[in-house]
Design an enzyme around this catalytic site. Sequence first.
Site, PDB file in Angstrom:
ATOM      1  N   CYS A 104     -32.683  53.533 -10.870  1.00 28.73           N
ATOM      2  CA  CYS A 104     -33.766  54.350 -10.331  1.00 28.73           C
ATOM      3  C   CYS A 104     -35.061  53.881 -10.967  1.00 28.73           C
ATOM      4  CB  CYS A 104     -33.517  55.836 -10.560  1.00 28.73           C
ATOM      5  SG  CYS A 104     -33.754  56.327 -12.252  1.00 28.73           S
ATOM      6  N   ARG A 140     -30.060  52.566 -15.628  1.00 33.12           N
ATOM      7  CA  ARG A 140     -29.199  53.739 -15.803  1.00 33.12           C
ATOM      8  C   ARG A 140     -27.719  53.506 -15.472  1.00 33.12           C
ATOM      9  NH1 ARG A 140     -32.425  59.082 -14.120  1.00 33.12           N
ATOM     10  NH2 ARG A 140     -31.202  59.901 -15.845  1.00 33.12           N
ATOM     11  N   PRO A 141     -27.073  52.631 -16.234  1.00 31.35           N
ATOM     12  CA  PRO A 141     -25.645  52.391 -16.003  1.00 31.35           C
ATOM     13  C   PRO A 141     -24.788  53.602 -16.397  1.00 31.35           C
ATOM     14  CG  PRO A 141     -26.385  51.247 -17.983  1.00 31.35           C
ATOM     15  CD  PRO A 141     -27.610  51.880 -17.373  1.00 31.35           C
ATOM     16  N   ILE A 142     -23.486  53.585 -16.023  1.00 26.07           N
ATOM     17  CA  ILE A 142     -22.584  54.692 -16.403  1.00 26.07           C
ATOM     18  C   ILE A 142     -21.357  54.158 -17.138  1.00 26.07           C
ATOM     19  CG2 ILE A 142     -23.305  56.375 -14.653  1.00 26.07           C
ATOM     20  CD1 ILE A 142     -20.809  55.466 -13.030  1.00 26.07           C
ATOM     21  N   ASP A 143     -21.514  52.968 -17.748  1.00 25.08           N
ATOM     22  CA  ASP A 143     -20.380  52.354 -18.439  1.00 25.08           C
ATOM     23  C   ASP A 143     -19.790  53.264 -19.525  1.00 25.08           C
ATOM     24  OD1 ASP A 143     -22.981  51.854 -19.525  1.00 25.08           O
ATOM     25  OD2 ASP A 143     -22.086  50.494 -20.982  1.00 25.08           O
ATOM     26  N   ARG A 171     -38.332  68.014  -7.394  1.00 22.84           N
ATOM     27  CA  ARG A 171     -36.933  67.923  -7.857  1.00 22.84           C
ATOM     28  C   ARG A 171     -36.762  68.719  -9.157  1.00 22.84           C
ATOM     29  NH1 ARG A 171     -35.740  62.686  -9.669  1.00 22.84           N
ATOM     30  NH2 ARG A 171     -34.135  63.923 -10.653  1.00 22.84           N
ATOM     31  N   LYS A 184     -33.834  72.517 -15.817  1.00 20.08           N
ATOM     32  CA  LYS A 184     -33.111  71.683 -14.837  1.00 20.08           C
ATOM     33  C   LYS A 184     -31.931  70.960 -15.492  1.00 20.08           C
ATOM     34  CE  LYS A 184     -34.687  67.366 -13.748  1.00 20.08           C
ATOM     35  NZ  LYS A 184     -33.641  66.335 -13.908  1.00 20.08           N
ATOM     36  N   ASN A 185     -32.217  70.313 -16.624  1.00 14.50           N
ATOM     37  CA  ASN A 185     -31.165  69.482 -17.213  1.00 14.50           C
ATOM     38  C   ASN A 185     -30.078  70.297 -17.898  1.00 14.50           C
ATOM     39  OD1 ASN A 185     -32.488  67.337 -16.183  1.00 14.50           O
ATOM     40  ND2 ASN A 185     -33.398  66.653 -18.102  1.00 14.50           N
ATOM     41  N   ARG A 209     -28.797  61.892  -9.626  1.00 12.94           N
ATOM     42  CA  ARG A 209     -27.955  61.232 -10.617  1.00 12.94           C
ATOM     43  C   ARG A 209     -26.945  62.185 -11.252  1.00 12.94           C
ATOM     44  NH1 ARG A 209     -27.500  56.706 -13.743  1.00 12.94           N
ATOM     45  NH2 ARG A 209     -26.637  57.267 -15.757  1.00 12.94           N
ATOM     46  N   ASP A 225     -38.818  62.273 -21.667  1.00 13.42           N
ATOM     47  CA  ASP A 225     -39.292  62.953 -20.455  1.00 13.42           C
ATOM     48  C   ASP A 225     -40.753  63.410 -20.561  1.00 13.42           C
ATOM     49  OD1 ASP A 225     -36.855  62.542 -19.334  1.00 13.42           O
ATOM     50  OD2 ASP A 225     -36.100  64.566 -19.648  1.00 13.42           O
TER      51      ASP A 225
HETATM   52  C1  EPZ Z   1     -30.593  62.754 -19.200  1.00 14.58           C
HETATM   53  O1  EPZ Z   1     -30.361  61.581 -18.449  1.00 14.58           O
HETATM   54  C2  EPZ Z   1     -31.639  63.540 -18.462  1.00 14.58           C
HETATM   55  N1  EPZ Z   1     -31.153  63.869 -17.142  1.00 14.58           N
HETATM   56  C3  EPZ Z   1     -32.927  62.729 -18.364  1.00 14.58           C
HETATM   57  O2  EPZ Z   1     -33.915  63.517 -17.723  1.00 14.58           O
HETATM   58  C4  EPZ Z   1     -33.394  62.393 -19.772  1.00 14.58           C
HETATM   59  O3  EPZ Z   1     -34.529  61.556 -19.693  1.00 14.58           O
HETATM   60  C5  EPZ Z   1     -32.274  61.666 -20.533  1.00 14.58           C
HETATM   61  O4  EPZ Z   1     -31.070  62.465 -20.509  1.00 14.58           O
HETATM   62  C6  EPZ Z   1     -32.632  61.377 -21.987  1.00 14.58           C
HETATM   63  O5  EPZ Z   1     -32.970  62.562 -22.642  1.00 14.58           O
HETATM   64  C7  EPZ Z   1     -30.374  64.935 -16.978  1.00 14.58           C
HETATM   65  O6  EPZ Z   1     -30.008  65.642 -17.908  1.00 14.58           O
HETATM   66  C8  EPZ Z   1     -29.990  65.286 -15.586  1.00 14.58           C
HETATM   67  P1  EPZ Z   1     -28.726  59.145 -21.123  1.00 14.58           P
HETATM   68  P2  EPZ Z   1     -29.083  60.671 -18.748  1.00 14.58           P
HETATM   69  O7  EPZ Z   1     -27.357  58.912 -20.633  1.00 14.58           O
HETATM   70  O8  EPZ Z   1     -27.957  61.539 -19.121  1.00 14.58           O
HETATM   71  C9  EPZ Z   1     -28.308  54.361 -21.412  1.00 14.58           C
HETATM   72  C10 EPZ Z   1     -35.538  64.017 -16.100  1.00 14.58           C
HETATM   73  O9  EPZ Z   1     -36.652  63.540 -15.794  1.00 14.58           O
HETATM   74  N2  EPZ Z   1     -26.934  54.534 -20.902  1.00 14.58           N
HETATM   75  O10 EPZ Z   1     -28.899  59.855 -22.416  1.00 14.58           O
HETATM   76  O11 EPZ Z   1     -28.915  59.758 -17.617  1.00 14.58           O
HETATM   77  C11 EPZ Z   1     -29.351  54.676 -20.350  1.00 14.58           C
HETATM   78  O12 EPZ Z   1     -29.564  53.593 -19.484  1.00 14.58           O
HETATM   79  C12 EPZ Z   1     -34.386  63.105 -16.424  1.00 14.58           C
HETATM   80  O13 EPZ Z   1     -35.315  65.227 -16.121  1.00 14.58           O
HETATM   81  C13 EPZ Z   1     -26.106  53.449 -20.796  1.00 14.58           C
HETATM   82  O14 EPZ Z   1     -26.466  52.316 -21.132  1.00 14.58           O
HETATM   83  O15 EPZ Z   1     -29.600  59.871 -20.017  1.00 14.58           O
HETATM   84  C14 EPZ Z   1     -30.555  55.022 -21.193  1.00 14.58           C
HETATM   85  O16 EPZ Z   1     -31.201  53.861 -21.605  1.00 14.58           O
HETATM   86  C15 EPZ Z   1     -34.726  61.661 -16.269  1.00 14.58           C
HETATM   87  N3  EPZ Z   1     -24.824  53.638 -20.323  1.00 14.58           N
HETATM   88  C16 EPZ Z   1     -29.935  55.693 -22.413  1.00 14.58           C
HETATM   89  O17 EPZ Z   1     -28.559  55.307 -22.427  1.00 14.58           O
HETATM   90  C17 EPZ Z   1     -24.359  54.855 -19.962  1.00 14.58           C
HETATM   91  O18 EPZ Z   1     -23.179  54.950 -19.551  1.00 14.58           O
HETATM   92  C18 EPZ Z   1     -30.012  57.222 -22.384  1.00 14.58           C
HETATM   93  O19 EPZ Z   1     -29.442  57.725 -21.195  1.00 14.58           O
HETATM   94  C19 EPZ Z   1     -25.225  55.955 -20.070  1.00 14.58           C
HETATM   95  C20 EPZ Z   1     -26.507  55.785 -20.536  1.00 14.58           C
END
Ligand code: EPZ
Length: 416
Positions: free
Chosen positions: A116, A121-124, A396, A22-23, A92, A304
């Site tokens: 969620c 899960r911010p996008i900063d 999902r 999926k990812n 997302r 995960d």
């Molecule tokens: C991806 O999410 C995966 N989703 C997640 O899988 C997975 O748990 C995660 O990576 C970690 O491996 C997809 O690939 C679709 P991150 P993502 O950005 O990209 C913080 C599943 O169940 N952060 O690496 O959203 C964030 O809050 C899903 O399949 C910021 O602070 O993960 C978290 O604490 C759930 N600011 C950490 O970084 C940002 O702008 C890691 O998040 C972005 C992230």
Amino acid sequence: MSTILVQGYHLLKGEIEIQGSKNAVLPMMAAAVLHKGTTVLEHVPRIQDVFCMMGILESMGCTCALEGHRLTVTASDLRDVRIPEKNGKAMRSSIMLLGALLGRCGEACVHYPGGCSIGSRPIDMHLSALGKLGAVFSEEGDVIHALSGKLRGAHITLPYPSVGATENILLASVAAEGTTILKGAAMEPEVESLCRMLKSMGADIQGEGTGVLRIRGVRELHDTVYDVPGDRIVSGTYMSAVMAAGGEAVFRRSSPGHLEQVVRTMERMGARVRISGGDMEIKAAGRPKAICIETGPYPGFPTDLQSMMLVLLTLGDGEGCLKETVFEGRFATAKELHKMGAEIIIEGKEAHVAGGYSLKGTDVQARDLRGGAALVVAGLAAEGVTRIGDCRHIFRGYEDICGDLGCLGADIRRER
Ligand code: EPZ
């Protein structure tokens, strides 16, 4: 509301093929938008998130055809840079389209994905990195409007190896003018797969699989046919199922090369694992041993699979512990496991799990995708029947969890 019913205490035995990841596939679908032609993806999982992304792409003017597990996306007639609110908020990964649309059109309009159940899960990091490539953002309510004109390569250092931010930067920079050097990139296998897929379309990327990526923008990309790798998290879920229920199983296309930490952890818990090419055989041997596990970015133990480990530690032969370092809200499944008789104490980022417990089947709720799958795993090891409600979360990401585990001998069915 759809429900899964599991009757526990059946040993698992058999062989199954693991679905595509999926990812990995979701950012690849976003990548298809970059190219004014056709992208074919093989081994695409038939899951809700893929259907949702297809809906978004179609609403923007792409054509998508999913035949079996082969997905064809043609983006030559892309006409809209707005992501519809309903689908955009439902998933997302819609945020991946921000980088891809900026790369293709220099403009994008997306909804804030918001928090969620696994954390805020911010996008900063996404926005700040795309800003360095030349994007300018304005916000109205929870809608982000991004404009860039032609993107320009830049030097970017991520403060944390965010998977999504790394993917967004890749998608935007392959089409930018000049070279982007990205330091602190996520090294997750799904990021590496995206790099390889983009390279198969003609992108110029170096350093895939490492924390430093060098991306030289190209004028245009070309058609590709790309094979989505097996889903390492689904493999890990089913390995946990064997550990919980007992027995042995072989998983084909299981991406064992990307499961080193998971295999090591299962072995520390007493499993015997044998790897041969893309196949993995796992044999459980009695109660899992109590250990301490810490999640972390790749190559660390995947967050995960954290909820599945709570289940195995509950069944363990002593007190175990689990530290979650990636998502702050990911212990919600503990509350459901309590209903089944588990004793888990959460202190901040740590869970202390009193092992030696027998689980009892009861009614529980899937609160998120992986947590829901962990409850299925718990049901396999529980006395009586476990009814997992709100299973839409599970669908999902898991194409046919009931069919797969049923094939291995589990007594499991879906009730609509
Ligand atoms: C991806 O999410 C995966 N989703 C997640 O899988 C997975 O748990 C995660 O990576 C970690 O491996 C997809 O690939 C679709 P991150 P993502 O950005 O990209 C913080 C599943 O169940 N952060 O690496 O959203 C964030 O809050 C899903 O399949 C910021 O602070 O993960 C978290 O604490 C759930 N600011 C950490 O970084 C940002 O702008 C890691 O998040 C972005 C992230």
